[in-house]
Design a protein around this motif. Structure first.
Motif, mmCIF file in Angstrom:
data_model
loop_
_atom_site.group_PDB
_atom_site.id
_atom_site.type_symbol
_atom_site.label_atom_id
_atom_site.label_comp_id
_atom_site.label_asym_id
_atom_site.label_seq_id
_atom_site.Cartn_x
_atom_site.Cartn_y
_atom_site.Cartn_z
ATOM 1 N N GLU A 238 0.821 -1.208 0.000
ATOM 2 C CA GLU A 238 0.000 0.000 0.000
ATOM 3 C C GLU A 238 0.859 1.264 0.000
ATOM 4 O OE1 GLU A 238 -3.260 -0.105 -0.525
ATOM 5 O OE2 GLU A 238 -2.849 -2.270 -0.703
ATOM 6 N N ASN A 239 2.115 1.151 0.464
ATOM 7 C CA ASN A 239 3.004 2.311 0.505
ATOM 8 C C ASN A 239 3.686 2.589 -0.827
ATOM 9 O OD1 ASN A 239 2.552 2.712 3.309
ATOM 10 N ND2 ASN A 239 4.081 1.146 3.800
ATOM 11 N N VAL A 240 3.613 1.641 -1.778
ATOM 12 C CA VAL A 240 4.329 1.829 -3.046
ATOM 13 C C VAL A 240 3.435 1.733 -4.269
ATOM 14 C CG1 VAL A 240 6.469 0.936 -2.028
ATOM 15 C CG2 VAL A 240 4.966 -0.625 -3.271
ATOM 16 N N ARG A 241 2.207 1.316 -4.101
ATOM 17 C CA ARG A 241 1.375 1.068 -5.280
ATOM 18 C C ARG A 241 1.143 2.315 -6.113
ATOM 19 N NH1 ARG A 241 -4.040 -1.509 -3.639
ATOM 20 N NH2 ARG A 241 -4.496 -1.145 -5.867
ATOM 21 N N HIS A 242 1.236 3.512 -5.499
ATOM 22 C CA HIS A 242 1.047 4.745 -6.255
ATOM 23 C C HIS A 242 2.158 4.960 -7.281
ATOM 24 C CE1 HIS A 242 3.768 5.821 -2.961
ATOM 25 N NE2 HIS A 242 4.267 6.723 -3.782
ATOM 26 N N GLY A 243 3.300 4.279 -7.116
ATOM 27 C CA GLY A 243 4.403 4.415 -8.066
ATOM 28 C C GLY A 243 4.408 3.340 -9.130
ATOM 29 N N LEU A 244 3.359 2.523 -9.153
ATOM 30 C CA LEU A 244 3.260 1.424 -10.108
ATOM 31 C C LEU A 244 1.945 1.488 -10.867
ATOM 32 C CD1 LEU A 244 4.533 -1.340 -7.662
ATOM 33 C CD2 LEU A 244 5.844 -0.364 -9.568
ATOM 34 N N VAL A 245 1.840 0.661 -11.885
ATOM 35 C CA VAL A 245 0.614 0.580 -12.679
ATOM 36 C C VAL A 245 0.107 -0.857 -12.633
ATOM 37 C CG1 VAL A 245 -0.395 0.854 -14.976
ATOM 38 C CG2 VAL A 245 1.370 2.439 -14.200
ATOM 39 N N GLU A 246 -1.207 -0.990 -12.530
ATOM 40 C CA GLU A 246 -1.840 -2.306 -12.489
ATOM 41 C C GLU A 246 -2.367 -2.682 -13.866
ATOM 42 O OE1 GLU A 246 -5.307 -2.394 -10.085
ATOM 43 O OE2 GLU A 246 -5.513 -4.588 -10.132
ATOM 44 N N LEU A 247 -2.055 -3.913 -14.280
ATOM 45 C CA LEU A 247 -2.650 -4.486 -15.480
ATOM 46 C C LEU A 247 -3.388 -5.759 -15.080
ATOM 47 C CD1 LEU A 247 0.073 -4.257 -18.294
ATOM 48 C CD2 LEU A 247 -2.016 -2.903 -18.079
ATOM 49 N N ALA A 248 -4.608 -5.893 -15.518
ATOM 50 C CA ALA A 248 -5.392 -7.085 -15.203
ATOM 51 C C ALA A 248 -5.363 -8.027 -16.400
ATOM 52 C CB ALA A 248 -6.831 -6.705 -14.878
ATOM 53 N N PHE A 249 -5.168 -9.310 -16.112
ATOM 54 C CA PHE A 249 -5.246 -10.331 -17.157
ATOM 55 C C PHE A 249 -5.677 -11.642 -16.509
ATOM 56 C CE2 PHE A 249 -3.456 -13.856 -19.599
ATOM 57 C CZ PHE A 249 -4.097 -13.631 -20.809
ATOM 58 N N TYR A 254 -1.474 -7.681 -12.263
ATOM 59 C CA TYR A 254 -0.029 -7.619 -12.485
ATOM 60 C C TYR A 254 0.411 -6.166 -12.320
ATOM 61 C CZ TYR A 254 -0.547 -12.273 -14.508
ATOM 62 O OH TYR A 254 -0.826 -13.606 -14.696
ATOM 63 N N TRP A 255 1.605 -5.981 -11.762
ATOM 64 C CA TRP A 255 2.096 -4.635 -11.475
ATOM 65 C C TRP A 255 3.429 -4.422 -12.179
ATOM 66 C CZ3 TRP A 255 -1.107 -1.454 -8.783
ATOM 67 C CH2 TRP A 255 -2.182 -2.069 -8.120
ATOM 68 N N LEU A 256 3.630 -3.189 -12.656
ATOM 69 C CA LEU A 256 4.851 -2.842 -13.370
ATOM 70 C C LEU A 256 5.052 -1.338 -13.331
ATOM 71 C CD1 LEU A 256 4.161 -3.108 -17.222
ATOM 72 C CD2 LEU A 256 2.366 -3.192 -15.490
ATOM 73 N N SER A 257 6.171 -0.888 -13.867
ATOM 74 C CA SER A 257 6.504 0.531 -13.801
ATOM 75 C C SER A 257 5.716 1.325 -14.846
ATOM 76 C CB SER A 257 7.994 0.748 -14.028
ATOM 77 O OG SER A 257 8.306 0.619 -15.405
#
Length: 367
Positions: A238-249, A254-257
């Motif tokens: 929860e402390n880092v998710r704002h710096g990542l992007v979520e892709l659903a499949f 899935y999370w990535l930069s």
């Protein structure tokens, strides 16, 4: 690209991972920069680890990767999973602080079988540091003789468990190379400056850097990769998710930069790429679920009998399509690929790609 989205084609995950892992599109500029970016690279097989770095650094030769290890700008130790990895020296201490206690608990039964107590670990530490601080880095066999003479037997895996404990607790580290072995150095001498972080800060950094260098990946992938509790990883995320992007499949997140996901708005590299990756490479081993880049029916061809020994892989457009081996030595060495039986007929262009990549590998060995 939006903060989250859905991915329609699962084959794109492999190509996005190529970009994250600096195998396509985004090039590393040096050996230390590459290892720092990857955060940790599995390295129990030293020759494989050297090529895992070299394949990601354009123009790098074997001598450059070895020189980085000899200079201490890249280090090798047991930062997680009880497995050797390459890491940046400034990162190793906080990784060890984060993972050592849990791993120590997980092998406590084995230590009891080997008659290793904490007092034995401390005694081995004193023996090792007395010898290394007086005479410099020592070979593993030399260190085991020091242990044996000091009353700490090394037979029956006792020696390697003592060495692993001393490395996990930040007293020793693998240092300069001696052929295909590494001498063992005192941590504080070999790594004069390595960061210490509070647990929450360390876990946040581990998470963020894993998803940036290995994404698209899941939280379960991260928990498996580090062997840290999934519940703790979820809280820290929860402390880092704002710096990542979520892709659903396929119903999975899935999370990535943001930099890598932005490639979906232009052109994802790697569509015509072909790589000859070493065994134990992060592209295959960096995830608990490998099915999106390695068809489950081919898993046994990569790890025969599930014996834990990963073969070298041929990767085309982000998907494992076969294995390869090096036959011969020196100027007579040749790369021999063995593609899976269901691989489409090899075109002239694909054969040329294999030849180019093989030439690059052979040049690496001689460089």
């Amino acid at each position: 690209m939006a903060a989250s989205g859905a991915l329609r084609d699962g084959r794109m995950i492999g190509r996005l991972r190529l970009a994250s892992q600096r195998l396509a599109g985004m090039e590393a500029t040096s050996v230390p920069e590459l290892v720092r970016w990857m955060t940790a690279m599995q390295a129990q097989d030293l020759p494989a680890a050297l090529w895992a770095v070299g394949v990601r650094v354009p123009g790098a030769g074997l001598s450059q990767v070895r020189a980085a290890i000899d200079a201490g700008t890249v280090v090798r130790s047991w930062p997680m999973r009880g497995t050797l990895h390459l890491a940046a020296p400034e990162d190793l201490r906080w990784m060890l602080d984060l993972t050592a206690e849990r791993l120590t608990r997980s092998i406590a039964a084995r230590h009891r079988q080997l008659d290793i107590s904490w007092a034995d670990v401390e005694k081995a530490r004193d023996l090792a540091l007395d010898r290394i601080l007086a005479d410099g880095p020592i070979s593993r066999s030399g260190l085991f003789k020091v242990f044996d003479h000091g009353g700490q037997p090394t037979q029956g895996q006792r020696g390697i468990h003592l060495l692993g404990s001393l490395c996990r607790h930040g007293w020793l580290v693998l240092g300069p190379l001696a052929g295909n072995q590494q001498l063992i150095a005192a941590f504080d001498e070999w790594i004069p400056s390595s960061r210490s972080l509070e647990r929450e800060e360390a876990l946040a950094e581990f998470l963020l850097r894993y998803f940036r260098s290995h994404g698209p990946a899941t939280l379960r992938d991260f928990a498996w990769w580090t062997q840290l509790p999934l519940t703790e990883a979820r809280r820290a995320f929860e402390n880092v998710r704002h710096g990542l992007v979520e892709l659903a499949f396929g119903g999975t997140s899935y999370w990535l930069s943001p930099d890598v996901v932005a490639l979906l708005d232009s052109r994802v590299p790697g569509a015509r790429s072909l790589h000859l990756l070493p065994g134990f490479d992060e592209f295959v081993l960096g995830y608990t679920d490998r099915s999106l880049v390695l068809a489950p029916e081919h898993s046994d061809l990569i790890v025969p009998g599930g014996n834990g020994v990963f073969k070298k892989t041929v990767v085309a457009a982000g998907k494992v399509i076969g294995t390869w081996a090096l036959q011969g030595r020196g100027p007579h060495a040749v790369v021999v690929p063995e593609l899976f039986g269901d691989t489409k007929p090899v075109t002239a262009a694909a054969e040329a790609a294999v030849a180019r990549t093989a030439k690059r590998y052979l040049a690496f060995l001689g460089g």
